[in-house]
Design a protein around this motif. Structure first.
Motif, PDB file in Angstrom:
ATOM      1  N   SER A  66       0.517  -1.225   0.142  1.00 14.73           N
ATOM      2  CA  SER A  66       0.304   0.143   0.319  1.00 14.73           C
ATOM      3  C   SER A  66       1.132   1.722   0.064  1.00 14.73           C
ATOM      4  O   SER A  66       1.645   1.688   0.773  1.00 14.73           O
ATOM      5  CB  SER A  66      -0.679   0.070   1.343  1.00 14.73           C
ATOM      6  OG  SER A  66      -1.853   1.196   0.903  1.00 14.73           O
ATOM      7  N   GLN A  67       0.448   1.733  -1.171  1.00 17.71           N
ATOM      8  CA  GLN A  67       1.460   3.697  -0.911  1.00 17.71           C
ATOM      9  C   GLN A  67       0.386   4.340  -1.195  1.00 17.71           C
ATOM     10  O   GLN A  67      -0.967   4.471  -1.389  1.00 17.71           O
ATOM     11  CB  GLN A  67       2.211   3.808  -2.499  1.00 17.71           C
ATOM     12  CG  GLN A  67       2.984   2.669  -2.470  1.00 17.71           C
ATOM     13  CD  GLN A  67       4.108   2.698  -1.578  1.00 17.71           C
ATOM     14  OE1 GLN A  67       4.809   3.357  -1.026  1.00 17.71           O
ATOM     15  NE2 GLN A  67       5.367   1.592  -1.425  1.00 17.71           N
ATOM     16  N   THR A  68       0.728   6.027  -1.101  1.00 20.48           N
ATOM     17  CA  THR A  68      -0.238   7.168  -1.180  1.00 20.48           C
ATOM     18  C   THR A  68      -0.025   7.885  -1.763  1.00 20.48           C
ATOM     19  O   THR A  68       1.986   7.875  -1.629  1.00 20.48           O
ATOM     20  CB  THR A  68      -0.658   7.307   0.710  1.00 20.48           C
ATOM     21  OG1 THR A  68       0.818   7.700   1.111  1.00 20.48           O
ATOM     22  CG2 THR A  68      -1.316   6.606   1.533  1.00 20.48           C
ATOM     23  N   SER A  69      -0.331   8.784  -2.673  1.00 24.48           N
ATOM     24  CA  SER A  69       0.071  10.172  -3.569  1.00 24.48           C
ATOM     25  C   SER A  69      -0.937  10.952  -3.087  1.00 24.48           C
ATOM     26  O   SER A  69      -2.032  10.718  -1.898  1.00 24.48           O
ATOM     27  CB  SER A  69       0.609   9.423  -4.919  1.00 24.48           C
ATOM     28  OG  SER A  69      -1.191   9.476  -5.074  1.00 24.48           O
ATOM     29  N   ASP A  70      -0.515  12.149  -3.803  1.00 23.05           N
ATOM     30  CA  ASP A  70      -1.444  13.292  -3.576  1.00 23.05           C
ATOM     31  C   ASP A  70      -2.497  12.799  -3.746  1.00 23.05           C
ATOM     32  O   ASP A  70      -3.716  13.659  -4.029  1.00 23.05           O
ATOM     33  CB  ASP A  70      -0.647  14.452  -4.774  1.00 23.05           C
ATOM     34  CG  ASP A  70       0.460  15.790  -3.758  1.00 23.05           C
ATOM     35  OD1 ASP A  70       0.981  15.062  -2.979  1.00 23.05           O
ATOM     36  OD2 ASP A  70       1.288  15.572  -4.239  1.00 23.05           O
ATOM     37  N   ASN A  71      -2.638  11.586  -5.298  1.00 24.29           N
ATOM     38  CA  ASN A  71      -3.662  11.303  -5.476  1.00 24.29           C
ATOM     39  C   ASN A  71      -4.904  10.504  -4.526  1.00 24.29           C
ATOM     40  O   ASN A  71      -5.282   9.716  -4.948  1.00 24.29           O
ATOM     41  CB  ASN A  71      -3.551  10.951  -6.966  1.00 24.29           C
ATOM     42  CG  ASN A  71      -3.109  12.128  -7.283  1.00 24.29           C
ATOM     43  OD1 ASN A  71      -3.859  13.592  -7.676  1.00 24.29           O
ATOM     44  ND2 ASN A  71      -2.448  12.060  -8.659  1.00 24.29           N
ATOM     45  N   ALA A 118      -5.124  -9.850  -9.948  1.00 23.58           N
ATOM     46  CA  ALA A 118      -4.527  -8.362 -10.234  1.00 23.58           C
ATOM     47  C   ALA A 118      -4.710  -7.830 -11.373  1.00 23.58           C
ATOM     48  O   ALA A 118      -4.041  -8.967 -12.316  1.00 23.58           O
ATOM     49  CB  ALA A 118      -3.301  -8.630  -9.490  1.00 23.58           C
ATOM     50  N   GLY A 119      -4.803  -6.930 -11.383  1.00 23.50           N
ATOM     51  CA  GLY A 119      -4.253  -6.309 -12.815  1.00 23.50           C
ATOM     52  C   GLY A 119      -5.632  -5.634 -13.415  1.00 23.50           C
ATOM     53  O   GLY A 119      -5.542  -5.430 -14.577  1.00 23.50           O
ATOM     54  N   LEU A 120      -6.568  -6.036 -12.767  1.00 25.36           N
ATOM     55  CA  LEU A 120      -8.457  -5.446 -13.220  1.00 25.36           C
ATOM     56  C   LEU A 120      -8.108  -3.853 -13.398  1.00 25.36           C
ATOM     57  O   LEU A 120      -8.530  -3.374 -14.016  1.00 25.36           O
ATOM     58  CB  LEU A 120      -9.000  -6.010 -12.041  1.00 25.36           C
ATOM     59  CG  LEU A 120      -8.839  -7.724 -11.865  1.00 25.36           C
ATOM     60  CD1 LEU A 120     -10.146  -7.943 -11.064  1.00 25.36           C
ATOM     61  CD2 LEU A 120      -9.454  -7.933 -13.882  1.00 25.36           C
ATOM     62  N   ASP A 121      -7.440  -3.242 -12.417  1.00 26.47           N
ATOM     63  CA  ASP A 121      -7.643  -1.878 -12.270  1.00 26.47           C
ATOM     64  C   ASP A 121      -5.666  -0.936 -12.368  1.00 26.47           C
ATOM     65  O   ASP A 121      -5.682  -0.388 -11.807  1.00 26.47           O
ATOM     66  CB  ASP A 121      -8.243  -1.657 -11.253  1.00 26.47           C
ATOM     67  CG  ASP A 121      -7.449  -2.023  -9.775  1.00 26.47           C
ATOM     68  OD1 ASP A 121      -5.947  -3.124  -9.836  1.00 26.47           O
ATOM     69  OD2 ASP A 121      -7.772  -1.431  -8.547  1.00 26.47           O
ATOM     70  N   LEU A 146      -5.067   0.435  -8.463  1.00 26.47           N
ATOM     71  CA  LEU A 146      -6.458   1.425  -7.594  1.00 26.47           C
ATOM     72  C   LEU A 146      -6.636   0.403  -5.872  1.00 26.47           C
ATOM     73  O   LEU A 146      -6.930   0.926  -5.556  1.00 26.47           O
ATOM     74  CB  LEU A 146      -7.146   1.566  -8.191  1.00 26.47           C
ATOM     75  CG  LEU A 146      -6.705   2.424  -9.614  1.00 26.47           C
ATOM     76  CD1 LEU A 146      -7.212   3.070 -10.038  1.00 26.47           C
ATOM     77  CD2 LEU A 146      -6.047   3.872  -8.733  1.00 26.47           C
ATOM     78  N   ASP A 147      -6.200  -0.842  -5.800  1.00 24.85           N
ATOM     79  CA  ASP A 147      -6.920  -1.877  -5.026  1.00 24.85           C
ATOM     80  C   ASP A 147      -5.851  -2.891  -4.643  1.00 24.85           C
ATOM     81  O   ASP A 147      -5.872  -3.818  -5.532  1.00 24.85           O
ATOM     82  CB  ASP A 147      -8.305  -2.039  -5.163  1.00 24.85           C
ATOM     83  CG  ASP A 147      -8.981  -2.347  -3.873  1.00 24.85           C
ATOM     84  OD1 ASP A 147      -8.278  -2.220  -2.858  1.00 24.85           O
ATOM     85  OD2 ASP A 147      -9.927  -2.037  -4.207  1.00 24.85           O
ATOM     86  N   SER A 148      -6.275  -3.483  -4.040  1.00 20.40           N
ATOM     87  CA  SER A 148      -5.656  -5.074  -3.259  1.00 20.40           C
ATOM     88  C   SER A 148      -5.977  -6.152  -3.877  1.00 20.40           C
ATOM     89  O   SER A 148      -7.971  -5.701  -4.894  1.00 20.40           O
ATOM     90  CB  SER A 148      -5.928  -5.516  -2.028  1.00 20.40           C
ATOM     91  OG  SER A 148      -5.570  -6.357  -1.576  1.00 20.40           O
ATOM     92  N   ALA A 149      -5.384  -7.401  -4.520  1.00 19.77           N
ATOM     93  CA  ALA A 149      -6.162  -8.227  -5.899  1.00 19.77           C
ATOM     94  C   ALA A 149      -7.046  -8.718  -4.845  1.00 19.77           C
ATOM     95  O   ALA A 149      -7.259  -9.526  -3.523  1.00 19.77           O
ATOM     96  CB  ALA A 149      -4.671  -8.808  -5.657  1.00 19.77           C
ATOM     97  N   PRO A 150      -8.331  -8.507  -5.296  1.00 21.62           N
ATOM     98  CA  PRO A 150      -9.329  -9.832  -4.441  1.00 21.62           C
ATOM     99  C   PRO A 150      -9.612 -11.209  -4.865  1.00 21.62           C
ATOM    100  O   PRO A 150      -8.527 -11.407  -5.952  1.00 21.62           O
ATOM    101  CB  PRO A 150     -10.766  -9.476  -5.529  1.00 21.62           C
ATOM    102  CG  PRO A 150     -10.392  -8.735  -6.720  1.00 21.62           C
ATOM    103  CD  PRO A 150      -8.505  -8.085  -6.903  1.00 21.62           C
ATOM    104  N   VAL A 151     -10.035 -11.891  -4.579  1.00 21.10           N
ATOM    105  CA  VAL A 151     -10.350 -12.922  -4.212  1.00 21.10           C
ATOM    106  C   VAL A 151     -11.279 -13.511  -6.041  1.00 21.10           C
ATOM    107  O   VAL A 151     -12.562 -12.657  -6.133  1.00 21.10           O
ATOM    108  CB  VAL A 151     -11.232 -13.698  -3.140  1.00 21.10           C
ATOM    109  CG1 VAL A 151     -11.566 -15.145  -3.122  1.00 21.10           C
ATOM    110  CG2 VAL A 151     -10.335 -13.110  -1.753  1.00 21.10           C
ATOM    111  N   TYR A 152     -10.774 -13.948  -6.013  1.00 25.09           N
ATOM    112  CA  TYR A 152     -11.635 -14.955  -7.274  1.00 25.09           C
ATOM    113  C   TYR A 152     -12.201 -16.513  -7.821  1.00 25.09           C
ATOM    114  O   TYR A 152     -10.787 -17.193  -7.686  1.00 25.09           O
ATOM    115  CB  TYR A 152     -10.072 -14.564  -8.871  1.00 25.09           C
ATOM    116  CG  TYR A 152     -11.130 -15.018 -10.582  1.00 25.09           C
ATOM    117  CD1 TYR A 152     -11.193 -13.932 -10.543  1.00 25.09           C
ATOM    118  CD2 TYR A 152     -10.632 -16.153 -10.845  1.00 25.09           C
ATOM    119  CE1 TYR A 152     -12.316 -14.153 -11.888  1.00 25.09           C
ATOM    120  CE2 TYR A 152     -11.265 -16.254 -11.931  1.00 25.09           C
ATOM    121  CZ  TYR A 152     -12.253 -14.680 -12.451  1.00 25.09           C
ATOM    122  OH  TYR A 152     -12.568 -15.146 -13.937  1.00 25.09           O
TER     123      TYR A 152
END
Length: 158
Positions: A66-71, A118-121, A146-152
């Motif tokens: 997890s990272q943060t930016s101005d956005n 992973a890689g959807l968003d 943009l988000d954590s990799a969800p369960v598939y």
């Protein structure tokens, strides 16, 4: 609402067992994600299917930080593995996969069969390098999402 962490499972072995991938341009429809779970299967254009990856025993690993930016928040994502040997077929495949214009979606499977995607968003790109000393390739699907990799929770068709 913030609440207590859920109780941990009794059996929770680490590591991954396998993974599948597909170039994003071969996907027709991406699943909606709700509460950390994909709500539909990925659907493909032109009857495409998941490609099966391979990694040497105990080399497959997924990390997201997890990272943060101005956005806002985003995740640095990596699925890393090692491929043994050196021969023309793998050189050609990795060169094609490493084309910087191709982004990927990956599904990775833990040792209990639980899958995440992973890689959807975000865009995951394939990178690799060769070590003559170890006679193997180290590769990675890496990028920012943009988000954590969800369960598939869907079966993978090969």
């Amino acid at each position: 609402m913030i609440k207590n962490f859920p109780k941990r499972p009794i059996l929770n072995p680490g590591g991954l067992g396998s993974f599948y991938f597909i170039p994003k341009h071969e996907i027709d429809r991406f699943p909606i994600v709700t509460n950390g779970m994909a709500q539909q299967q990925v659907t493909f254009k032109n009857s495409n299917y998941w490609y099966l990856g391979y990694a040497s025993s105990d080399s497959l690993e997924f990390d997201e930080k997890s990272q943060t930016s101005d956005n806002g928040r985003y995740f640095d994502v990596n699925l890393d593995g090692a491929y043994p040997g050196d021969f023309p077929e793998i050189i050609s495949l990795f060169k094609k996969m490493g084309n910087f214009t191709i982004a990927y979606v990956v599904v990775f499977v833990d040792h209990l069969g639980k899958q995440r995607i992973a890689g959807l968003d975000g865009d995951l790109f394939f990178t690799y390098n060769f070590s003559s000393k170890e006679k193997r390739y180290l590769y990675s699907f890496e990028g920012k999402c943009l988000d954590s990799a969800p369960v598939y929770p869907y079966s993978i068709n090969l």
